[in-house]
Design an enzyme around this catalytic site. Structure first.
Site, short mmCIF file in Angstrom:
data_model
loop_
_atom_site.label_atom_id
_atom_site.label_comp_id
_atom_site.label_asym_id
_atom_site.label_seq_id
_atom_site.Cartn_x
_atom_site.Cartn_y
_atom_site.Cartn_z
N LYS A 43 0.88 -1.16 0.00
CA LYS A 43 0.00 0.00 0.00
C LYS A 43 0.92 1.22 0.00
O LYS A 43 2.00 1.18 0.58
CB LYS A 43 -0.86 -0.03 1.27
CG LYS A 43 -1.77 1.16 1.43
CD LYS A 43 -2.75 0.92 2.57
CE LYS A 43 -3.45 2.20 2.99
NZ LYS A 43 -3.99 2.99 1.89
N ASN A 123 3.76 6.57 -6.49
CA ASN A 123 2.34 6.86 -6.66
C ASN A 123 2.19 8.37 -6.84
O ASN A 123 2.16 9.13 -5.88
CB ASN A 123 1.54 6.37 -5.44
CG ASN A 123 0.07 6.67 -5.58
OD1 ASN A 123 -0.36 7.28 -6.57
ND2 ASN A 123 -0.73 6.28 -4.60
N CYS A 126 -2.83 9.07 -7.45
CA CYS A 126 -4.04 8.76 -6.68
C CYS A 126 -5.06 9.89 -6.87
O CYS A 126 -4.74 11.06 -6.63
CB CYS A 126 -3.69 8.61 -5.21
SG CYS A 126 -5.14 8.35 -4.20
N ILE A 188 -2.92 1.49 -14.91
CA ILE A 188 -3.34 2.82 -14.51
C ILE A 188 -3.78 2.82 -13.03
O ILE A 188 -4.15 1.76 -12.50
CB ILE A 188 -4.56 3.31 -15.35
CG1 ILE A 188 -5.74 2.36 -15.23
CG2 ILE A 188 -4.19 3.63 -16.75
CD1 ILE A 188 -7.03 2.81 -15.87
N ASN A 189 -3.73 3.98 -12.40
CA ASN A 189 -4.35 4.11 -11.09
C ASN A 189 -5.87 4.21 -11.30
O ASN A 189 -6.34 4.17 -12.43
CB ASN A 189 -3.81 5.35 -10.37
CG ASN A 189 -3.82 5.17 -8.84
OD1 ASN A 189 -4.81 4.69 -8.29
ND2 ASN A 189 -2.74 5.54 -8.19
N SER A 190 -6.62 4.32 -10.23
CA SER A 190 -8.08 4.28 -10.36
C SER A 190 -8.59 5.48 -11.15
O SER A 190 -7.96 6.52 -11.24
CB SER A 190 -8.74 4.13 -9.00
OG SER A 190 -8.16 4.99 -8.08
N GLY A 215 -11.82 -1.97 -10.72
CA GLY A 215 -12.59 -3.18 -11.01
C GLY A 215 -12.90 -3.33 -12.48
O GLY A 215 -12.45 -2.53 -13.32
N GLY A 241 -5.80 -2.76 -13.85
CA GLY A 241 -7.13 -2.19 -13.97
C GLY A 241 -8.14 -3.23 -14.41
O GLY A 241 -8.22 -3.56 -15.59
N GLY A 242 -8.86 -3.78 -13.45
CA GLY A 242 -9.98 -4.66 -13.78
C GLY A 242 -9.63 -6.09 -14.12
O GLY A 242 -10.48 -6.82 -14.63
C1 LIG Z 1 -9.13 -0.11 -1.83
C2 LIG Z 1 -8.10 0.37 -2.79
C3 LIG Z 1 -6.96 1.01 -2.33
C4 LIG Z 1 -5.98 1.45 -3.23
N1 LIG Z 1 -4.84 2.03 -2.74
C5 LIG Z 1 -3.85 2.37 -3.60
C6 LIG Z 1 -2.61 2.87 -3.10
O1 LIG Z 1 -2.37 2.95 -1.89
N2 LIG Z 1 -1.67 3.26 -4.02
C7 LIG Z 1 -1.86 3.13 -5.38
O2 LIG Z 1 -0.96 3.47 -6.16
N3 LIG Z 1 -3.01 2.61 -5.86
C8 LIG Z 1 -3.99 2.24 -5.01
N4 LIG Z 1 -5.15 1.69 -5.50
C9 LIG Z 1 -5.30 1.53 -6.97
C10 LIG Z 1 -4.91 0.13 -7.42
O3 LIG Z 1 -3.56 -0.17 -7.12
C11 LIG Z 1 -5.16 -0.05 -8.93
O4 LIG Z 1 -4.35 0.84 -9.67
C12 LIG Z 1 -6.60 0.18 -9.32
O5 LIG Z 1 -7.47 -0.25 -8.29
C13 LIG Z 1 -6.99 -0.55 -10.61
O6 LIG Z 1 -6.78 -1.95 -10.51
P1 LIG Z 1 -7.93 -3.00 -10.08
O7 LIG Z 1 -9.12 -2.73 -10.94
O8 LIG Z 1 -7.32 -4.35 -10.30
O9 LIG Z 1 -8.22 -2.75 -8.62
C14 LIG Z 1 -6.15 1.25 -4.62
C15 LIG Z 1 -7.30 0.60 -5.08
C16 LIG Z 1 -8.26 0.16 -4.20
C17 LIG Z 1 -9.47 -0.55 -4.74
#
Ligand SMILES: Cc1cc2nc3c(=O)[nH]c(=O)nc-3n(C[C@H](O)[C@H](O)[C@H](O)COP(=O)(O)O)c2cc1C
Length: 303
Positions: A43, A123, A126, A188-190, A215, A241-242
């Site tokens: 994290k 990061n 975010c 990508i980040n969210s 997701g 991503g997803g």
């Molecule tokens: C609950 C949660 C916490 C996250 N915390 C971080 C974080 O601390 N640092 C970061 O770079 N991305 C963070 N992300 C983003 C994820 O690392 C990832 O880039 C994003 O969720 C897309 O991937 P996924 O669809 O597989 O979750 C977080 C995502 C979620 C869902």
């Protein structure tokens, strides 16, 4: 067959845990490593402690979740104690995800942790970070350049920059990170920010109102970002991503990712997802006569 090298670092397979999901402690990182991940990303953590936002910080929506945790962090001194306790095999990779608001903080963090990790992920992406951190950096090409350059300036381990899709042109930011010396990119980040309204009380669900979407629903956007950036950079890309199954992984690899990360789907599928995807990926490669991950990277770009 699944072994691969990313930024010169050996991975037993191309699957990694994404930052922010199960990555706050050595015990949860160790669990994921035992369940077959090639690498784990912590994290994101900062120099000083940060409480993040009040609950609720996550909410389920169509095709995924929205989160606004606000990059809660116990601070680097506490996190360092966890990094030291991570137990991994030789070709499993520990990646620290760090964040900060200026060059000095990033330099300080790199210096403090680099002996305990194999790679560092910045990061700068975010969408719900406080105080000039996160996407406040990654949405600006020159800030991205300065942060990456500082982080790289005294790093002994490879540094990858994690980028946000929430920009007009991700290619410009990716090139800026590459020119500043990034060894790789994570895309990508969210996505978003997005929001959810509770109709019973006619009020936003999240305490921060807005959060980043992750997701299944964001996968096509993530794949497109990887595809587009692959055409212009010559450093490795880690796709995220997803992703929830081996077919998703293949899409990212064919688009140009050398490795992938998995976050949200672990909440539904559990951590067995790593072994499952590795088995399915191997079957696919055997059936199609692919001998290595490398052979498949960027295949969707052939003319
Ligand atoms: C609950 C949660 C916490 C996250 N915390 C971080 C974080 O601390 N640092 C970061 O770079 N991305 C963070 N992300 C983003 C994820 O690392 C990832 O880039 C994003 O969720 C897309 O991937 P996924 O669809 O597989 O979750 C977080 C995502 C979620 C869902």
């Amino acid at each position: 067959m699944l072994k691969t090298k990313i930024c010169g670092v050996e991975f037993k397979n191309p699957l990694m845990l994404a930052a922010g999901v199960l990555g706050s402690s050595a015990s949860s990182l160790n669990r994921v490593l035992r369940e077959g991940a090639g690498g784990v990303v912590t994290k994101s953590f900062s120099k000083e402690p940060n409480k993040g936002y009040k609950n609720p910080t996550t909410v389920g929506v169509e095709g995924g979740i929205i989160n606004a945790i606000g990059l809660s962090s116990p601070g680097v001194d506490v996190f360092l104690d966890e990094l030291i306790k991570v137990e991994k095999e030789k070709d499993q990779v520990l990646i620290a995800s760090i964040y900060g608001s200026d060059c000095e903080e990033f330099e300080f963090l790199v210096d403090k942790i680099q002996n305990e990790v194999d790679m560092i992920e910045l990061n700068i992406s975010c969408p719900h970070a406080m105080g000039g951190c996160g996407s406040a950096i990654g949405q600006d090409a020159s800030l991205t350049y300065n942060i990456v350059e500082s982080a790289k300036s005294n790093s002994k381990v490879p540094v990858v920059a994690k980028l946000t899709p929430n920009v007009t042109d991700i290619v410009e930011i990716a090139l800026s990170a590459q020119n500043a010396g990034a060894d790789g990119l994570t895309l990508i980040n969210s996505l978003g920010p997005g929001m959810k309204i509770n109709i019973d009380i006619a009020y936003p669900v999240l305490s921060n109102k807005f959060g980043g979407m992750s997701g299944r629903a964001i996968k096509p956007i993530a794949v497109q970002n990887v595809y587009k950036v692959f055409e212009v950079v010559d450093i490795p890309i880690i796709g995220v991503g997803g992703i929830s199954d081996f077919e998703d992984v293949l899409e990212f690899i064919f688009a140009g990712a050398s490795g992938v990360q998995i976050g949200t789907s672990i909440m539904n599928e559990g951590i067995g997802v790593f072994n499952q995807i590795n088995d399915d990926l191997k079957d696919f490669m055997e059936n199609r006569n692919f001998g290595s991950i490398d052979e498949m990277v960027g295949l969707a770009h052939r003319v």
